[in-house]
Design a protein around this motif. Sequence first.
Motif, PDB file in Angstrom:
ATOM      1  N   ASP A  64     104.645  10.144  36.121  1.00 47.64           N
ATOM      2  CA  ASP A  64     103.842  10.655  37.232  1.00 47.64           C
ATOM      3  C   ASP A  64     103.729   9.596  38.325  1.00 47.64           C
ATOM      4  O   ASP A  64     104.383   8.548  38.281  1.00 47.64           O
ATOM      5  N   SER A  65     102.877   9.879  39.316  1.00 48.53           N
ATOM      6  CA  SER A  65     102.750   8.991  40.480  1.00 48.53           C
ATOM      7  C   SER A  65     101.621   7.983  40.350  1.00 48.53           C
ATOM      8  O   SER A  65     101.244   7.340  41.331  1.00 48.53           O
ATOM      9  N   SER A  66     101.080   7.817  39.151  1.00 49.50           N
ATOM     10  CA  SER A  66      99.936   6.924  38.955  1.00 49.50           C
ATOM     11  C   SER A  66     100.328   5.464  39.096  1.00 49.50           C
ATOM     12  O   SER A  66     101.487   5.078  38.905  1.00 49.50           O
ATOM     13  N   THR A  67      99.348   4.632  39.417  1.00 57.53           N
ATOM     14  CA  THR A  67      99.597   3.195  39.514  1.00 57.53           C
ATOM     15  C   THR A  67      99.851   2.582  38.137  1.00 57.53           C
ATOM     16  O   THR A  67     100.573   1.587  38.026  1.00 57.53           O
ATOM     17  N   THR A  68      99.293   3.169  37.095  1.00 56.92           N
ATOM     18  CA  THR A  68      99.544   2.666  35.746  1.00 56.92           C
ATOM     19  C   THR A  68     101.009   2.871  35.358  1.00 56.92           C
ATOM     20  O   THR A  68     101.660   1.966  34.812  1.00 56.92           O
ATOM     21  N   MET A  69     101.559   4.049  35.657  1.00 61.10           N
ATOM     22  CA  MET A  69     102.970   4.288  35.346  1.00 61.10           C
ATOM     23  C   MET A  69     103.879   3.514  36.300  1.00 61.10           C
ATOM     24  O   MET A  69     104.998   3.156  35.947  1.00 61.10           O
ATOM     25  N   ASN A  70     103.398   3.216  37.491  1.00 62.19           N
ATOM     26  CA  ASN A  70     104.154   2.347  38.384  1.00 62.19           C
ATOM     27  C   ASN A  70     104.298   0.959  37.765  1.00 62.19           C
ATOM     28  O   ASN A  70     105.356   0.323  37.859  1.00 62.19           O
ATOM     29  N   ARG A  71     103.237   0.489  37.115  1.00 62.15           N
ATOM     30  CA  ARG A  71     103.305  -0.789  36.389  1.00 62.15           C
ATOM     31  C   ARG A  71     104.340  -0.711  35.274  1.00 62.15           C
ATOM     32  O   ARG A  71     105.112  -1.654  35.044  1.00 62.15           O
ATOM     33  N   LEU A  72     104.351   0.415  34.572  1.00 67.38           N
ATOM     34  CA  LEU A  72     105.333   0.589  33.503  1.00 67.38           C
ATOM     35  C   LEU A  72     106.746   0.570  34.074  1.00 67.38           C
ATOM     36  O   LEU A  72     107.648  -0.078  33.509  1.00 67.38           O
ATOM     37  N   ALA A  73     106.963   1.241  35.196  1.00 70.80           N
ATOM     38  CA  ALA A  73     108.285   1.256  35.826  1.00 70.80           C
ATOM     39  C   ALA A  73     108.723  -0.151  36.203  1.00 70.80           C
ATOM     40  O   ALA A  73     109.914  -0.503  36.082  1.00 70.80           O
ATOM     41  N   GLN A  74     107.792  -0.971  36.666  1.00 73.95           N
ATOM     42  CA  GLN A  74     108.131  -2.340  37.038  1.00 73.95           C
ATOM     43  C   GLN A  74     108.631  -3.149  35.847  1.00 73.95           C
ATOM     44  O   GLN A  74     109.380  -4.117  36.012  1.00 73.95           O
ATOM     45  N   MET A  75     108.212  -2.769  34.642  1.00 70.30           N
ATOM     46  CA  MET A  75     108.613  -3.501  33.447  1.00 70.30           C
ATOM     47  C   MET A  75     109.976  -3.075  32.911  1.00 70.30           C
ATOM     48  O   MET A  75     110.534  -3.739  32.028  1.00 70.30           O
ATOM     49  N   ILE A  76     110.520  -1.970  33.412  1.00 72.92           N
ATOM     50  CA  ILE A  76     111.843  -1.516  32.977  1.00 72.92           C
ATOM     51  C   ILE A  76     112.882  -2.256  33.805  1.00 72.92           C
ATOM     52  O   ILE A  76     113.244  -1.845  34.904  1.00 72.92           O
ATOM     53  N   LEU A  77     113.364  -3.354  33.305  1.00 70.20           N
ATOM     54  CA  LEU A  77     114.274  -4.209  34.071  1.00 70.20           C
ATOM     55  C   LEU A  77     115.720  -3.741  33.982  1.00 70.20           C
ATOM     56  O   LEU A  77     116.507  -3.952  34.908  1.00 70.20           O
ATOM     57  N   ALA A  78     116.080  -3.118  32.874  1.00 71.15           N
ATOM     58  CA  ALA A  78     117.432  -2.614  32.679  1.00 71.15           C
ATOM     59  C   ALA A  78     117.415  -1.642  31.507  1.00 71.15           C
ATOM     60  O   ALA A  78     116.474  -1.635  30.704  1.00 71.15           O
ATOM     61  N   SER A  79     118.461  -0.821  31.415  1.00 68.21           N
ATOM     62  CA  SER A  79     118.561   0.120  30.309  1.00 68.21           C
ATOM     63  C   SER A  79     120.017   0.462  30.072  1.00 68.21           C
ATOM     64  O   SER A  79     120.907   0.001  30.808  1.00 68.21           O
ATOM     65  N   ASP A  80     120.278   1.278  29.048  1.00 63.47           N
ATOM     66  CA  ASP A  80     121.650   1.669  28.752  1.00 63.47           C
ATOM     67  C   ASP A  80     122.099   2.825  29.651  1.00 63.47           C
ATOM     68  O   ASP A  80     123.072   2.719  30.374  1.00 63.47           O
ATOM     69  N   ASP A  81     121.344   3.913  29.607  1.00 55.96           N
ATOM     70  CA  ASP A  81     121.658   5.090  30.434  1.00 55.96           C
ATOM     71  C   ASP A  81     120.399   5.951  30.505  1.00 55.96           C
ATOM     72  O   ASP A  81     120.332   7.020  29.921  1.00 55.96           O
ATOM     73  N   LEU A  82     119.414   5.473  31.237  1.00 55.99           N
ATOM     74  CA  LEU A  82     118.115   6.134  31.304  1.00 55.99           C
ATOM     75  C   LEU A  82     117.930   6.800  32.663  1.00 55.99           C
ATOM     76  O   LEU A  82     118.113   6.171  33.701  1.00 55.99           O
ATOM     77  N   THR A  83     117.529   8.071  32.643  1.00 55.93           N
ATOM     78  CA  THR A  83     117.172   8.798  33.861  1.00 55.93           C
ATOM     79  C   THR A  83     115.667   8.987  33.891  1.00 55.93           C
ATOM     80  O   THR A  83     115.077   9.450  32.905  1.00 55.93           O
ATOM     81  N   VAL A  84     115.046   8.613  34.987  1.00 55.88           N
ATOM     82  CA  VAL A  84     113.599   8.747  35.155  1.00 55.88           C
ATOM     83  C   VAL A  84     113.329   9.691  36.323  1.00 55.88           C
ATOM     84  O   VAL A  84     113.717   9.401  37.463  1.00 55.88           O
ATOM     85  N   VAL A  85     112.680  10.803  36.047  1.00 55.65           N
ATOM     86  CA  VAL A  85     112.285  11.758  37.080  1.00 55.65           C
ATOM     87  C   VAL A  85     110.816  11.534  37.393  1.00 55.65           C
ATOM     88  O   VAL A  85     109.986  11.473  36.477  1.00 55.65           O
ATOM     89  N   THR A  86     110.487  11.386  38.659  1.00 51.41           N
ATOM     90  CA  THR A  86     109.103  11.103  39.043  1.00 51.41           C
ATOM     91  C   THR A  86     108.739  11.820  40.335  1.00 51.41           C
ATOM     92  O   THR A  86     109.616  12.124  41.155  1.00 51.41           O
ATOM     93  N   ASN A  87     107.462  12.076  40.507  1.00 48.71           N
ATOM     94  CA  ASN A  87     106.959  12.565  41.801  1.00 48.71           C
ATOM     95  C   ASN A  87     106.286  11.438  42.572  1.00 48.71           C
ATOM     96  O   ASN A  87     105.686  11.689  43.620  1.00 48.71           O
TER      97      ASN A  87
END
Length: 249
Positions: free
Chosen positions: A98-121
Amino acid sequence: MNSLAAEERWNWLIARLKESKAISLSDAAQSLGVSEMTVRRDFTAMEERGIARRVRGGAVYSGPVSFQGRERSHAEEKALIATKLLPLVPSSGVIAMDSSTTMNRLAQMILASDDLTVVTNGLSTFHVLQDRPGVTAILTGGAADRRSDSLVGPVATAFLESMRFSSFFASAAAVDERSCYEDTLEEAELKRAFARSSAHVVIGVHVEKLDATATAASVPVDRVAVLATELAPEAAELAAYARHLPTVL
């Protein structure tokens, strides 16, 4: 409120609530130089007028707060919640945020991945995930709600109905034992759409949002697989939720 001092006190309280979403009883009393009982009466009167709602140890603003204002509120706690949720983010597949600041913090911690798609508003979350190796960020589309730095409306909802996510990571304006809640009808509807398209719903909230309510119900608690707060899972404040939810972090 029948004095200039009381009016000035209310103006100060409302300004702080609009800026940061929440304020504690002790901080308000100390800043204003009045007793906690005085501030508690102010909060009660504001709640009666629909300006704010009382929560454990303080009050929160009854209405949407800017992304920047929410981002400054409880920054350390949000970082801790995001740290708890990071191991739940898969290295591949399709998830939603979602568009929350808490999930924005989580997104900042995802530095790299194998093949991850993230859909967000969330516009900010979308930008955070750009150029991360192995991560593809997709916006839902929809109408921009500058109050929350998010995309909402029927276009966004229709897009989500066509998607399937392994997990939906979200926060909430309030949570009780029945439902999660949002400050706007549009945000509540969109989160219901996210949840309908998700195998699991993961909620991360500051503890002050527990046992509270807001304008519109969004995701029923019986659809929540994981609830994370800044507290230890065995904390007394989480006991009721631990009895009903599969996982409390």
